[in-house]
Design an enzyme around this catalytic site. Sequence first.
Site, PDB file in Angstrom:
ATOM      1  N   GLY A   7       0.815  -1.202   0.000  1.00 60.07           N
ATOM      2  CA  GLY A   7       0.000   0.000   0.000  1.00 60.07           C
ATOM      3  C   GLY A   7       0.849   1.252   0.000  1.00 60.07           C
ATOM      4  O   GLY A   7       2.017   1.226   0.399  1.00 60.07           O
ATOM      5  N   GLY A  12      -1.671   2.496   6.053  1.00 61.38           N
ATOM      6  CA  GLY A  12      -1.918   1.692   7.251  1.00 61.38           C
ATOM      7  C   GLY A  12      -1.189   0.362   7.279  1.00 61.38           C
ATOM      8  O   GLY A  12      -1.534  -0.524   8.067  1.00 61.38           O
ATOM      9  N   ASP A  78       5.883  -5.795   6.194  1.00 60.04           N
ATOM     10  CA  ASP A  78       5.454  -4.441   5.869  1.00 60.04           C
ATOM     11  C   ASP A  78       6.173  -3.988   4.600  1.00 60.04           C
ATOM     12  O   ASP A  78       7.314  -3.566   4.638  1.00 60.04           O
ATOM     13  CB  ASP A  78       5.803  -3.526   7.051  1.00 60.04           C
ATOM     14  CG  ASP A  78       5.404  -2.078   6.828  1.00 60.04           C
ATOM     15  OD1 ASP A  78       5.000  -1.737   5.708  1.00 60.04           O
ATOM     16  OD2 ASP A  78       5.524  -1.287   7.782  1.00 60.04           O
TER      17      ASP A  78
END
Length: 205
Positions: A7, A12, A78
């Site tokens: 993302g 987030g 992440d």
Amino acid sequence: MHIAIAGNIGSGKTTLTRMLSNYYGWVPRYESVDFNPYLDDYYKDIPRWSFAMEVYFLKERFKDLIAISQSKETIVQDRSIFEGVYVFTANNRAMGNLTDRDYDTYMELFSQMLTLVRMPDLMIYLRSSITHLVENIQKRGREYEQTMQIEYLQNLNERYEDFIFKHYKGRVLVLDADTMDFEHNTSDFATIVDKIDALLFGLFK
């Protein structure tokens, strides 16, 4: 297993990585943001520092892949190496921030790394509007992010869409981050968990 969270900046990813790690007992792998020695300089002078920053990120993500490949535990990551290359580095090149010489050197290095890379078992894409991204960036207050241009975020969003829907060959779960508050709303987080369970374990709740 390897789960990657994808993302744009402010979507987030780090929050969802932490929450999924806590819920499932997965081992988190966070992107090196606060400790990147180039990032502050990069946002002050993007053309000057693009190559150094991109190579640093590539090196860190490759280290993560080596560790993930050697681990017997489930890893939730992440941001993946694929985004770094096909979204951020590609965007820097398109904006004229990387010379052809630097880009060719970078891609040759990445092509060698690909011989040791396999697709994540699942990539979770947090799809976000520019308005949502800006709100989150302002809320978390990282000084070096406050001067980012809207055009830069828009370019990244377009490359994410192109990468996820046209080029990425692995399994993807797309989540509309604009309509979810998974950090504070337990129902939203439960919906995400249900979707992950269905895709990874064949569980339908």
